[in-house]
Design an enzyme around this catalytic site. Structure first.
Site, PDB file in Angstrom:
ATOM      1  CG  PHE A  52      -8.268  12.761 -81.422  1.00 10.91           C
ATOM      2  CD1 PHE A  52      -6.944  12.860 -80.996  1.00 10.91           C
ATOM      3  CD2 PHE A  52      -8.766  13.737 -82.272  1.00 10.91           C
ATOM      4  CE1 PHE A  52      -6.135  13.916 -81.410  1.00 10.91           C
ATOM      5  CE2 PHE A  52      -7.960  14.798 -82.691  1.00 10.91           C
ATOM      6  CZ  PHE A  52      -6.650  14.882 -82.267  1.00 10.91           C
ATOM      7  CG  PHE A  73     -22.376   3.922 -87.920  1.00  8.51           C
ATOM      8  CD1 PHE A  73     -22.816   2.640 -88.201  1.00  8.51           C
ATOM      9  CD2 PHE A  73     -23.223   4.982 -88.212  1.00  8.51           C
ATOM     10  CE1 PHE A  73     -24.069   2.412 -88.757  1.00  8.51           C
ATOM     11  CE2 PHE A  73     -24.481   4.774 -88.778  1.00  8.51           C
ATOM     12  CZ  PHE A  73     -24.902   3.487 -89.044  1.00  8.51           C
ATOM     13  CB  ALA A 111     -22.932   5.973 -80.963  1.00  8.63           C
ATOM     14  CE1 TYR A 224      -7.308  22.555 -83.857  1.00  7.21           C
ATOM     15  CE2 TYR A 224      -8.897  23.766 -85.179  1.00  7.21           C
ATOM     16  CZ  TYR A 224      -7.585  23.456 -84.863  1.00  7.21           C
ATOM     17  OH  TYR A 224      -6.556  24.052 -85.552  1.00  7.21           O
ATOM     18  CE1 TYR A 234     -13.311  22.326 -86.604  1.00  2.25           C
ATOM     19  CE2 TYR A 234     -13.412  23.545 -84.544  1.00  2.25           C
ATOM     20  CZ  TYR A 234     -13.482  22.355 -85.232  1.00  2.25           C
ATOM     21  OH  TYR A 234     -13.748  21.198 -84.552  1.00  2.25           O
ATOM     22  CE  LYS A 243     -15.595  19.801 -81.996  1.00  5.23           C
ATOM     23  NZ  LYS A 243     -15.794  18.376 -81.580  1.00  5.23           N
TER      24      LYS A 243
HETATM   25  P1  NAD Z   1     -12.837  10.290 -86.896  1.00  4.82           P
HETATM   26  O1  NAD Z   1     -13.670  10.538 -88.091  1.00  4.82           O
HETATM   27  O2  NAD Z   1     -11.472   9.754 -87.074  1.00  4.82           O
HETATM   28  O3  NAD Z   1     -13.601   9.288 -85.889  1.00  4.82           O
HETATM   29  C1  NAD Z   1     -14.970   9.314 -85.716  1.00  4.82           C
HETATM   30  C2  NAD Z   1     -15.440   8.072 -84.985  1.00  4.82           C
HETATM   31  O4  NAD Z   1     -16.856   8.181 -84.782  1.00  4.82           O
HETATM   32  C3  NAD Z   1     -15.232   6.758 -85.742  1.00  4.82           C
HETATM   33  O5  NAD Z   1     -14.910   5.750 -84.820  1.00  4.82           O
HETATM   34  C4  NAD Z   1     -16.604   6.486 -86.346  1.00  4.82           C
HETATM   35  O6  NAD Z   1     -16.864   5.109 -86.603  1.00  4.82           O
HETATM   36  C5  NAD Z   1     -17.481   7.005 -85.237  1.00  4.82           C
HETATM   37  N1  NAD Z   1     -18.845   7.340 -85.645  1.00  4.82           N
HETATM   38  C6  NAD Z   1     -19.271   8.265 -86.553  1.00  4.82           C
HETATM   39  N2  NAD Z   1     -20.618   8.295 -86.600  1.00  4.82           N
HETATM   40  C7  NAD Z   1     -21.061   7.383 -85.711  1.00  4.82           C
HETATM   41  C8  NAD Z   1     -22.339   6.943 -85.290  1.00  4.82           C
HETATM   42  N3  NAD Z   1     -23.466   7.457 -85.779  1.00  4.82           N
HETATM   43  N4  NAD Z   1     -22.404   5.956 -84.365  1.00  4.82           N
HETATM   44  C9  NAD Z   1     -21.274   5.397 -83.846  1.00  4.82           C
HETATM   45  N5  NAD Z   1     -20.046   5.790 -84.188  1.00  4.82           N
HETATM   46  C10 NAD Z   1     -19.934   6.765 -85.109  1.00  4.82           C
HETATM   47  O7  NAD Z   1     -12.840  11.662 -86.088  1.00  4.82           O
HETATM   48  P2  NAD Z   1     -11.757  12.398 -85.178  1.00  4.82           P
HETATM   49  O8  NAD Z   1     -11.073  13.405 -86.018  1.00  4.82           O
HETATM   50  O9  NAD Z   1     -10.966  11.450 -84.355  1.00  4.82           O
HETATM   51  O10 NAD Z   1     -12.753  13.226 -84.235  1.00  4.82           O
HETATM   52  C11 NAD Z   1     -13.127  12.830 -82.940  1.00  4.82           C
HETATM   53  C12 NAD Z   1     -13.409  14.077 -82.122  1.00  4.82           C
HETATM   54  O11 NAD Z   1     -12.211  14.837 -82.008  1.00  4.82           O
HETATM   55  C13 NAD Z   1     -14.442  15.010 -82.759  1.00  4.82           C
HETATM   56  O12 NAD Z   1     -15.229  15.585 -81.750  1.00  4.82           O
HETATM   57  C14 NAD Z   1     -13.590  16.071 -83.406  1.00  4.82           C
HETATM   58  O13 NAD Z   1     -14.252  17.295 -83.572  1.00  4.82           O
HETATM   59  C15 NAD Z   1     -12.482  16.179 -82.379  1.00  4.82           C
HETATM   60  N6  NAD Z   1     -11.244  16.837 -82.842  1.00  4.82           N
HETATM   61  C16 NAD Z   1     -10.709  16.545 -84.066  1.00  4.82           C
HETATM   62  C17 NAD Z   1      -9.561  17.219 -84.490  1.00  4.82           C
HETATM   63  C18 NAD Z   1      -8.929  16.927 -85.831  1.00  4.82           C
HETATM   64  O14 NAD Z   1      -8.088  17.706 -86.269  1.00  4.82           O
HETATM   65  N7  NAD Z   1      -9.267  15.829 -86.474  1.00  4.82           N
HETATM   66  C19 NAD Z   1      -8.938  18.147 -83.644  1.00  4.82           C
HETATM   67  C20 NAD Z   1      -9.476  18.379 -82.380  1.00  4.82           C
HETATM   68  C21 NAD Z   1     -10.645  17.716 -82.005  1.00  4.82           C
HETATM   69 NA    NA Z   2     -12.413   9.067 -83.122  1.00  4.57          NA
END
Ligand code: NAD
Ligand code: NA
Length: 396
Positions: A52, A73, A111, A224, A234, A243
């Site tokens: 996202f 990261f 981060a 979520y 979840y 969350k």
């Molecule tokens: P993802 O794993 O695709 O992306 C995570 C990002 O965080 C990456 O850019 C990664 O490099 C970065 N990251 C991780 N640890 C880090 C650190 N210590 N320092 C800097 N950057 C760091 O995850 P996603 O699925 O896009 O999730 C993003 C958000 O959306 C989360 O809060 C997740 O709970 C939420 N979300 C996900 C879903 C799903 O189905 N995937 C649904 C709803 C909400």
């Molecule tokens: Na992301």
């Protein structure tokens, strides 16, 4: 080198630079096909390299011409060893953004640390002056607390009782029963420390203290909810507590940002195949049924479709922003539709190894999973020699 997918458990150890670039290009094309919107001009994206966060960055840059600073990261490539996909995604994104005349720089590091916050603040100070949108999209397995030095690990476990249900190994298609033991002492606190809102608040505090948030600035983090079916693992499990904390933090930040006429939101997004969600038991089976049904109904979305709706139709809608009773933005509205959920509940009962290929979209799940790593794109020749040593041009 010739780059092929190499998987271990729920992760893929390799990534393909041309495939990642194709993925980014397809997302950019989706946004430009929607025309432009009147939105933020200077955007900080935390977690900008995949999922996202990447889609948010693309939407801001190519939907409204925003300058973007991305923090992530990721593992850079080494001779003979590919980077993690987020690195190749970010390289491709920056090349496209720069070619379009847009400011795009990135910071690779933790981060959660003071050091990366400081580096980010300095870059904003020097290059952008202020930002008018902060996207918080980190998904991490652990966090070293910047004050205490304690290393918190997040866990995906039910609270209070054993959770029994079925899941699928999406690599083999085998559906099996699983039994997940409830969390132990400290698991809730640790998961909240990693995936709750504390770090989001630290970022906003630091930005406000340094006067780096523009008047009217907004911030958004992603949450979520999902159906009753997945609740024990979840929303009512350890991650759900995080969350809850994240959502409560939005309310806190909303008050803090009042002084600059700013806004803080949580957007509840739909379930999608990302690196993070592939590792949660039960969720892949749920998603494979969800995809089948949403595709049949013509309402299937990936990260970019979700973020396009979030920015164009919700956060920057000139006619105003609709929120749910808890003050959250809902772009999981189509996933949660009564007709979609009742069909999933029915199919769930029938889901077995023998039936899943028919009643679920296992192939779609698999394709999406491999696409995260730059594989399964028709336009890419995977037998061709490719250069793994790709640089992120705007790396600070
Ligand atoms: P993802 O794993 O695709 O992306 C995570 C990002 O965080 C990456 O850019 C990664 O490099 C970065 N990251 C991780 N640890 C880090 C650190 N210590 N320092 C800097 N950057 C760091 O995850 P996603 O699925 O896009 O999730 C993003 C958000 O959306 C989360 O809060 C997740 O709970 C939420 N979300 C996900 C879903 C799903 O189905 N995937 C649904 C709803 C909400
Ligand atoms: Na992301």
């Amino acid at each position: 080198m010739i780059i092929e997918p190499r998987t271990r458990g729920f992760i893929c150890l390799t990534a393909h630079p041309d495939g990642c670039a194709t993925n980014v290009k397809e997302q950019i094309d989706h946004i430009t096909s929607k025309g432009t919107f009147e939105g933020p001009k200077k955007v900080l994206v935390l977690g900008a390299s995949t999922g996202f966060g990447l889609a948010s960055r693309i939407t801001a840059a190519f939907g409204t011409g925003a300058a973007t600073l991305g923090v992530f990261f990721e593992k850079p490539p080494k001779e003979g060893k590919t980077s993690s996909p987020g690195w190749y995604n970010s390289a491709a994104f920056e090349n496209e953004a720069h070619a379009a005349g847009l400011y795009a720089k990135s910071i690779n590091g933790d981060a959660f640390s003071k050091e990366i916050k400081e580096k980010t603040l300095n870059t904003i100070k020097e290059d952008l002056g202020q930002v008018d949108l902060v996207v918080y999209s980190l998904a991490a397995p652990m966090r070293v607390h910047p004050e205490t030095g304690v290393r918190h690990k997040s866990v995906l476990k039910p609270i209070g009782g054993v959770y029994e249900n079925k899941t699928v190994d999406f690599h083999t298609g085998v559906v099996s029963d699983i039994k997940i033991e409830p969390c132990g002492e400290g698991d809730i606190e640790n998961t909240v420390a990693v995936m709750g809102g504390e770090d989001w608040e630290l970022w906003i505090d630091a930005l406000m203290e340094a006067d780096l948030l523009a008047p009217g600035a907004q911030t958004v983090a992603y949450s979520y909810i999902g159906p009753a079916l997945t609740e024990p693992i979840y929303r009512k499990g350890t991650i759900g507590r995080a969350k809850d904390h994240l959502e409560a933090t939005a309310g806190k930040l909303m008050q803090k940002m009042e002084s600059l006429n700013g806004k803080a939101y949580v957007s509840v997004n739909k379930a999608l195949v990302t690196q993070a969600s592939s590792a949660i038991p039960v969720i892949p089976l749920y998603i494979s049924l969800l995809f089948k049904i949403m595709k049949e109904k013509g309402i299937h979305e990936g990260c970019i479709e979700q973020m396009q709706r979030l920015f164009y139709d919700r956060m920057y809608n000139p006619d105003g922003l609709a929120l749910d009773e808890a003050g959250r933005i809902r772009v999981d509205d189509w996933e949660m539709r009564e007709d979609v959920q009742s069909q999933i509940a029915e199919l769930w009962e029938q889901a077995e190894t023998e039936t899943l290929a028919e009643i679920g979209d296992l192939q779609g799940y698999k394709d999406e999973f491999f696409k995260l790593f730059g594989f399964h794109f028709d336009a890419v020749d995977y037998t061709a020699d490719t250069n793994e040593m790709v640089a992120v041009p705007g790396l600070v």
